[in-house]
Scaffold this active site. Structure first.
Site, short mmCIF file in Angstrom:
data_model
loop_
_atom_site.label_atom_id
_atom_site.label_comp_id
_atom_site.label_asym_id
_atom_site.label_seq_id
_atom_site.Cartn_x
_atom_site.Cartn_y
_atom_site.Cartn_z
N GLY A 25 10.74 -15.54 -1.48
CA GLY A 25 10.91 -14.18 -1.98
C GLY A 25 12.22 -13.94 -2.68
CG HIS B 122 11.41 -16.23 -8.69
ND1 HIS B 122 12.30 -15.21 -8.41
CD2 HIS B 122 10.24 -15.90 -8.07
CE1 HIS B 122 11.69 -14.31 -7.67
NE2 HIS B 122 10.45 -14.69 -7.44
CB CYS B 123 11.34 -20.22 -4.33
SG CYS B 123 10.26 -20.91 -3.05
N PRO B 124 8.59 -18.00 -4.92
CG PRO B 124 6.34 -18.29 -5.46
CD PRO B 124 7.71 -18.76 -5.83
#
Length: 342
Positions: A152, A147-149
């Site tokens: 998003g 999951h890449c903030p």
């Protein structure tokens, strides 16, 4: 979900806007304060190349951020019932004592290697190979990478290639901006016979660009190198961190997904076919409501024909106990399309 499911992002998207501000802000400073001077004194193609790099970076960023990463739909009522029964139709699940938890894993053989399929108690499904449940998005993602903030969104089967191309282009863009903003400062110093400090004070925007690009390039360059290794060996970040294909207790574990060729792996992952989304987000918005009404009519018909089968929670309500209905594990369930949470 936005625009009828055409744009899919995670709930936490604040960092994504930070990415956009940094990227567009630095490039805007470059085009305003550096591009004209460099095009005049070096070559006209410099701002053109910068514009092309920025366009491709934004294109890959938006494709990564707004795409379905490979969300696996959650089980419908009948599917969850089937898993509870353990594929044994002889078990009468209308009796509470006959319920049992489904097995946690199943073994499948892929290219001669045994791979375990894990059961997700949130989505009520056996996850396909390489899939994992993302705690940030609360969805099972096919070929889950991470999951890449910064984008998003999750990075998975359907948007990994765009994520990889994005970090490669943004690495080139950072190096490009860093090199030519420094070149602008140095050329100003040499042209007017000034010190570097004087030249820097004359074009402070170039200094800001160089500093941001300098600190960013180390992160994205390392990230691009790491993911190039993953693509070349056909692994995911999740598998690499967990050591899924690492040697254990002297036993050699072979990656069943690799082609044993770096070029073939690159071609398969980056240039392979696009994958169809498993979500049904653009169908008639009233379809689920219609299905629910059909289920309600079926239940009312059955109860009318068989008064002795009146659910016990209705009997409790008549007696004033106010107990709510239990989980419905009867054969009255029907497959109703459900939309996973974002």
């Amino acid at each position: 979900f936005f625009c009828g499911g055409r744009i899919i992002m995670a709930k936490q998207i604040n960092v994504f806007f930070v990415t956009l501000v940094l990227l567009i802000g630095v490039c805007t400073l470059f085009f305003i304060f550096d591009a004209e001077y460099l095009a005049t004194h070096l070559h006209w193609s410099i701002p053109v190349i910068a514009g092309v790099l920025l366009a491709f970076t934004l294109l890959f960023l938006f494709r990564t951020s707004f795409s379905d990463p490979g969300i696996l739909p959650r089980a419908t009522g009948d599917e969850a019932l089937f898993n509870d029964r353990g594929a044994d139709n002889s078990v009468d699940l209308t009796q509470p004592t006959n319920f049992r938890n489904p097995p946690r894993t199943k073994d499948v053989v892929i290219n001669g290697e045994t791979v375990k399929l894990k059961y997700c108690f949130t989505c009520k499904i056996f996850r396909p190979p390489r899939a994992s449940h993302c705690s940030m998005c609360d969805n099972c993602i096919e070929r889950f990478d991470h999951h890449c903030p910064w984008v998003g969104n999750c990075v998975g089967k359907r948007n990994y290639r765009y994520f990889y191309l994005m970090i490669v282009t943004i690495t080139v863009l950072c190096i490009f901006v860093l090199a030519f903003s420094i070149a602008h400062i140095v050329m100003l110093a040499q042209e007017e016979d000034k010190t570097l400090i004087s030249a820097m004070s004359e074009t402070p925007a170039s200094v800001i660009e160089a500093l941001i690009a300098f600190f960013a390039v180390w992160s994205v360059l390392g990230l691009a190198g790491f993911h190039s290794y993953l693509v070349g060996t056909n692994q995911t970040t999740n598998e690499e961190i967990k050591g899924s294909w690492a040697q254990r207790h002297g036993e050699v574990v072979r990656n069943p997904y690799t082609t044993n060729s770096c070029c073939s792996n690159f071609s398969k992952i980056i240039c392979g076919p696009s994958y169809t989304s498993l979500l049904r987000l653009r169908e008639d918005k009233n379809q689920e409501k219609k299905d629910m009404e059909q289920v309600k009519l079926k239940i009312e018909k059955i109860l009318a024909e068989n008064p002795q089968n009146t659910p016990y929670w209705e009997k409790r309500e008549r007696n004033g106990s106010g107990a709510g209905p239990p989980l419905d594990h009867t054969d009255l369930q029907t497959q109703i399309p459900r939309t996973p949470t974002s």
